[in-house]
Scaffold this active site. Structure first.
Site, PDB file in Angstrom:
ATOM      1  CD  GLU A   1      42.197  50.224  39.689  1.00 24.45           C
ATOM      2  OE1 GLU A   1      41.516  50.568  38.707  1.00 24.45           O
ATOM      3  OE2 GLU A   1      42.263  49.039  40.084  1.00 24.45           O
TER       4      GLU A   1
ATOM      5  CG  HIS B   1      48.883  40.685  38.029  1.00 32.34           C
ATOM      6  ND1 HIS B   1      48.510  40.890  36.722  1.00 32.34           N
ATOM      7  CD2 HIS B   1      47.749  40.877  38.756  1.00 32.34           C
ATOM      8  CE1 HIS B   1      47.220  41.171  36.668  1.00 32.34           C
ATOM      9  NE2 HIS B   1      46.732  41.165  37.891  1.00 32.34           N
TER      10      HIS B   1
HETATM   11  C1  LIG Z   1      43.013  48.063  36.750  1.00 32.53           C
HETATM   12  C2  LIG Z   1      42.802  46.814  37.514  1.00 32.53           C
HETATM   13  N1  LIG Z   1      42.236  46.882  38.728  1.00 32.53           N
HETATM   14  C3  LIG Z   1      42.047  45.766  39.449  1.00 32.53           C
HETATM   15  C4  LIG Z   1      42.410  44.542  38.973  1.00 32.53           C
HETATM   16  C5  LIG Z   1      42.254  43.304  39.821  1.00 32.53           C
HETATM   17  N2  LIG Z   1      41.208  42.467  39.293  1.00 32.53           N
HETATM   18  C6  LIG Z   1      41.474  41.424  38.498  1.00 32.53           C
HETATM   19  S1  LIG Z   1      40.092  40.665  37.991  1.00 32.53           S
HETATM   20  C7  LIG Z   1      39.121  41.719  38.869  1.00 32.53           C
HETATM   21  C8  LIG Z   1      37.649  41.558  38.830  1.00 32.53           C
HETATM   22  C9  LIG Z   1      37.140  41.810  37.458  1.00 32.53           C
HETATM   23  O1  LIG Z   1      35.777  41.637  37.448  1.00 32.53           O
HETATM   24  P1  LIG Z   1      34.993  41.477  36.087  1.00 32.53           P
HETATM   25  O2  LIG Z   1      35.353  42.594  35.163  1.00 32.53           O
HETATM   26  O3  LIG Z   1      33.566  41.333  36.422  1.00 32.53           O
HETATM   27  O4  LIG Z   1      35.563  40.155  35.422  1.00 32.53           O
HETATM   28  P2  LIG Z   1      35.448  38.646  35.940  1.00 32.53           P
HETATM   29  O5  LIG Z   1      36.724  38.358  36.680  1.00 32.53           O
HETATM   30  O6  LIG Z   1      34.228  38.523  36.762  1.00 32.53           O
HETATM   31  O7  LIG Z   1      35.394  37.812  34.704  1.00 32.53           O
HETATM   32  C10 LIG Z   1      39.880  42.648  39.536  1.00 32.53           C
HETATM   33  C11 LIG Z   1      39.347  43.697  40.395  1.00 32.53           C
HETATM   34  C12 LIG Z   1      43.001  44.511  37.705  1.00 32.53           C
HETATM   35  N3  LIG Z   1      43.424  43.355  37.163  1.00 32.53           N
HETATM   36  N4  LIG Z   1      43.184  45.651  37.001  1.00 32.53           N
END
Ligand SMILES: Cc1ncc(C[n+]2csc(CCOP(=O)(O)OP(=O)(O)O)c2C)c(N)n1
Ligand SMILES: Cc1ncc(C[n+]2csc(CCOP(=O)(O)OP(=O)(O)O)c2C)c(N)n1
Ligand SMILES: [Mg+2]
Ligand SMILES: [Mg+2]
Lengths: 325, 353, 325, 353
Positions: A60, A129
């Site tokens: 971000e 959230h």
């Molecule tokens: C700071 C922040 N930015 C965005 C999100 C929204 N978000 C939740 S899960 C996710 C994807 C995360 O990907 P990854 O780290 O690969 O984990 P996975 O869900 O694949 O296990 C995002 C962008 C968040 N929770 N926190």
């Protein structure tokens, strides 16, 4: 005139502005290929291409830094921070850089950018959230802050935000994404800093924002059956604040209630009440009352969340009690 | 560059011993560029000394962070950058601002809090900005500006302008999150951003080595972004000039970002309040002996530049610093009404109707 | 009884607590070897050793994450965020993690930690190194917030903060570091959530925080010569808020003025005024007035900064005007 | 592990083809541990399937993020961790919570928002926590918990307890600033933190490869913190168990942090609302064919475990999931007064006197 959902209206507003001005860019996590996790940017990648609609890493600070640097050098970016709660991970760029740069440089740098974000509760997403953080932004000089409550306003305020040469934080309410409303055809452009009287009334002014607007209106309907005639104002824009509309209403009705989703302490209503308690002092007939989420994080279980967010029943009760003080 | 170890209270730290700099006399830098570089070194040196004097006279308000000892980096980049390239600096930004051609008087006046200051007295020493000269701000909170520089680079890329965004920061800055986000973002989108780490071995008082997992805080992180490690002598203006020229060309032609680590040293403390006593005397002495201005003067002498030409440059710069000082000092205080302007694009500060 | 500076009092308070309880740790940038950039932790490394007093990288998220994780597992860390403005780079850990964890886990996790930080203006450091952000913290449920105005209170409130099982944001005022005051010998421990009446008075209540307390007192002295008898209350603790002391004073005097260093919108005074406008409504004789920095970033030039921070002269003028409304 | 490339709409991405897993049959894992691992795989698989069913029945509120397809990582670590080690999980944390021994019923009840939920309905699916079992929280905002895990590791080090903090996170998390701060901090202070990147090739909808400067988002960053790159097959429970055992031992004996990248795949979408349609069918099919549960069952069969023993485990787990479901469903809604407890250490939520 089209019937659009609030989420569709976001894309419609962005589309309108991106069509008009090729300096308008969109960036954020999953905003391009997926059309946004809330589907508020659906179709924009196809329409405007990958140069102007960018899927970013989960970073971000990088997102807002890119938006800021681009805004300083001739572009008009719209950046998405997926959930409003995530502003906390990039708050420095928002409050220390974007908000202060024009001032510190004595006007040398302009910051025509929009940060859009989904805020608010009612979806059982728990403490990290669901936050309404308009008040965080309102407290920082240099930021403009809007939250639309209808699909039409989404389009009009988005257009106003994009055309504004100051940074605008544009809070969408996640609990309203599925709500439908009529949106006139053709270009819609609002003015920032205008509140809208959604329901005129004589006995009390009820100021509300976002998801609290429909709730306040519903409460007003119920109160009317008891003979309490409530004026409901959709604040829409916290900065600039339409004190003219708001305070003249309070002076007329002699009573102010705010309906705020944020936790109690220093919610946006505290500013409004403070203004009224100063500038409408001699007109007030009863104490100003803030109807807010209590000063707690949001719980996730449905009945607990319902118990703490301001509900129609609570608004009715508080206004009834307040009017009869 | 040899980096033997010296030790002091805080642990073991590298000290640069003068390498055989004479070999660098053969670097391909045109003679007129070399003269230009020397002039810049003198400007930066003499300006910072004056800023320090004015601080001792209690005329400089707030804080200030000097680049004494670190001038070769700003000189090299300033000489190599295209007029429309962007500079993003930190609170330690006097040198980078001047090296883009910003006149001295408004910079000094800003330090004095005068109306003729570069930002009318609203920014101060830590926020020098001159958009007209491509100086897109000096940033006083660690990290953010690496991300912001990317935005300017992105915009340049979209506009096809060929501009490059150059972002200067310290060794301590390599450990903050924004560094990582910015480097990955720039690399993933092949942005024309040149990141320049001025590794002066210290954060404020703490040696970078005590809190960093790798020896070279920037260069050893390059691979994490698919970049080449570039670790150069930040005290040699020719090295910095050629490094800058190569990095700028690479970024400009679309090859993506470049990360440079330039090793250097600040002669004084971190900021005006700091005498820098936490550094071992031998370390300071070794680096004083490897002063970028003297080193470069010696080279020019070896390359046949006449002593009187060098002295003329020095005297000229001295005169300009004196003139700028006089001009800055003669500026009035800002009108207090100015405190209420330029919060918003309409020029004002009103948040209500 | 010793005469200490405010900055010495910080080290004294920390020392007192670290002596008493070996679970108390200190970490931050330059807090150990250098004794803090404001010299508020001088001598602690020598006294308590490098295991308990840690110089960290410039990585505020890592610092607060470490403090949080340690607090969850039996330690009682004190973390320093050098300038209050820098809270923005680690705001997520503060507001989304530290503040909410006990609640979200239904009480499973405890967060006995203190985050100390230097805030406030008057040192000509400009927009990014001068902010008073107590109001940012006050708006977030789960955080306690204190700002001492005297060396004695620094010790007492630090002790209370360290002994508290909730997270406390401890704001030191940079403009007070050099101020001297008497500090009693022996252990000093205050209670969080207690305001202190620094000067009793009958005509108006003036609530102030940090550097604004001495200014309010000086203004009160001047107003007294005009026959206006002002009660000055040092708020000290925003959360918990000593509404008993504050509101009973307002009810008695019938007038409230806040003196706030933060920018105008949603400063902590907005909460206090809103409370007074509700709960003391029938006792108020004149409008509540907030004396604040205007809603602008802070300029760096000395005369500009002096023009915008609440000054003794401005306090006198506003109170005089307000009382005679 | 071979990672040939497959391409789809979003660019080119690696697909794991089943490697010659039979070679791994020879890994030194005791038979009883293998049985334990299989039981864990079954628990995690069957639990997540049930959670999905309850979601389809609209009983699971809010959101939920399942680990279907990724079970081997939680199983391996759960089996290798010491009882008092710490787990730090994400919103995708059901498996990591269960694998530390937390009973199923309170976890399911939490998803249903019931009073008998693990956090009484105040946390929800994304914040599962059971301090009693070492599960120190599930964190729903990307990045922070890597820093928090360091704090627990630091505290363990100071207390000399020998505990290790294990922190699980996704591939997408490697690009956020907190990742960098946490890794450097842990390495600089040699903390006993084990960082486990579950690389399932996708963030929410965007492939990690599209936005990352390096091929292996965690392993290719290890050197930036002076760490060894560890890139392992996250679908093989034996590999995960031995990787976990080695990493934990290393951290426990004071050698500093370890960073593991375990490559895996989620069978379903990112969260309840996502059908996962952005992934090419062949890619999904390839990974379905490389299912960690089937792979492990086949190995056990090859190693001579009787079909009926395996079937018994599966049936037993099935029964326990049914019982947990019944128990969870029978829980009452939380008393609304509970919304006002535990903001503060005194148990309440009052901010005034
Ligand atoms: C700071 C922040 N930015 C965005 C999100 C929204 N978000 C939740 S899960 C996710 C994807 C995360 O990907 P990854 O780290 O690969 O984990 P996975 O869900 O694949 O296990 C995002 C962008 C968040 N929770 N926190
Ligand atoms: C986020 C943040 N944390 C801390 C500081 C305080 N601070 C200012 S300069 C500095 C040291 C920076 O060191 P380095 O990056 O090496 O730059 P140098 O000053 O040596 O040029 C610190 C810690 C800050 N400005 N911002
Ligand atoms: Mg440095
Ligand atoms: Mg992933």
């Amino acid at each position: 005139m089209a019937e659009l959902t609030y989420r569709q209206a976001v894309a419609r507003g962005l589309s309108q502005e991106m069509d008009r001005d090729e300096r308008v860019l969109l960036l954020g996590e999953d905003v391009a290929g997926a059309g946004g996790v809330f589907k508020t940017t659906a179709g924009l990648l196809d329409r405007f291409g990958p140069e102007r609609v960018l899927d970013t890493p989960i970073a971000e600070q990088a997102i807002l830094g890119a938006a800021m640097g681009a805004a300083m050098t001739g572009m008009r970016p719209v950046a998405e921070i997926m959930f409003a709660d995530f502003f906390a991970v990039c708050w420095d760029i928002v409050v220390n850089e974007i908000a202060k740069m024009r001032y510190m440089t004595n006007g040398q740098l302009s910051m025509p950018l929009v940060i859009k974000s989904g805020g608010g509760g009612s979806l059982r997403l728990g403490a990290q959230h669901s936050q309404s953080i308009e008040n965080w932004a309102m407290a920082v000089p240099g930021l403009k802050v809007v939250t639309p409550s209808t699909p039409r306003d989404v389009v009009g305020l988005m257009a106003a935000a994009v055309r504004c040469d100051d940074p605008v934080l544009f809070f969408e309410h996640k609990g309203l994404y599925a709500a439908k409303g009529a949106v006139p055809d053709g270009e819609i452009v609002d003015e920032l800093g205008r509140a809208v009287v959604r329901r005129p009334g004589r006995d009390a002014t009820v100021a509300a924002l976002g998801l609290m607007v429909p709730r306040a209106l519903e409460a007003a309907g119920l109160l009317a059956t008891e003979g309490i005639d409530v004026e409901v104002i959709d604040v829409r824009s916290l900065v600039p604040l339409d004190t003219r509309t708001l305070l003249s209403s309070v002076s007329r009705t002699g009573r102010l209630f705010t309906v705020e989703e944020n936790p109690r302490l220093l919610g946006w209503g505290a500013e409004l009440v403070s203004l009224a308690a100063d500038e409408c002092f001699w007109d007030l007939e009863t104490p100003c009352r803030r109807i807010t989420t209590p000063h707690i994080p949001l719980p996730s279980a449905d009945n607990l969340e319902d118990a703490v967010l301001p509900s129609v029943a609570r608004i009715v009760e508080e206004v009834r009690k307040g009017v009869h003080t | 560059m040899t980096l033997p170890l010296a030790s002091h209270d805080y642990g073991a730290h590298p000290t640069v011993l003068p390498p055989s700099v004479t070999a660098r006399d053969r670097l391909q830098v045109p003679q007129e560029t070399r003269i230009d570089l020397y002039r810049r070194l003198q400007e930066l040196r003499q300006f910072e000394k004056r800023a320090y004097d004015l601080f001792l006279q209690q005329l400089v308000k707030g804080t200030s962070h000097l680049s004494l000892g670190m001038e070769a980096i700003a000189a090299g980049f300033g000489a190599a950058m295209r007029k429309d390239d962007y500079t993003f600096a930190t609170y330690r930004g006097h040198a980078h601002t001047l090296s883009r051609g910003v006149p001295m008087a408004p910079v000094l006046a800003e330090l004095l809090g005068r109306a003729n200051g570069l930002m009318g007295g609203k920014g101060g020493s830590m926020h020098l900005t001159s958009v007209e000269h491509g100086v897109m701000g000096s940033y006083a909170i660690i990290g953010a500006h690496l991300c912001v520089a990317n935005g300017a680079a992105w915009s340049a890329k979209l506009r096809g302008s060929g501009q490059v965004a150059v972002c200067f920061f310290g060794d301590g800055t390599t450990n903050i999150g924004a560094f990582h986000e910015a480097l990955n973002f720039a690399a993933a989108f092949r942005l024309p951003t040149v990141f320049v780490c001025e590794n002066n071995l210290y954060m404020e008082y703490t040696p970078i080595r005590d809190v960093t997992a790798v020896e070279r805080p920037a260069a050893d992180r390059a691979a994490a972004y698919g970049l080449e490690p570039l670790h150069v002598d930040g005290n040699d203006a020719d090295v910095m000039y050629t490094t800058a020229a190569t990095a700028l060309a690479r970024a400009r032609e679309g090859a993506g970002p470049v990360l440079v680590e330039a090793v250097t040293y600040r002669h004084g403390g971190h900021s005006r309040a700091d005498p820098g006593k936490y550094r071992p005397a031998e370390e300071v002495a070794a680096w004083q002996a490897y002063d970028p201005v003297h080193l470069y003067r010696d080279r020019l002498t070896r390359l046949g530049v006449a002593e009187e030409d060098l002295a003329r440059i020095e005297a000229e710069v001295g005169r300009r610093v004196d003139e700028a000082t006089a001009e800055a000092k003669s500026g009035p205080l800002p009108d207090t009404a100015e405190a209420f302007t330029d919060v918003w694009a309409d020029g004002g500060s009103s948040w209500r109707n």
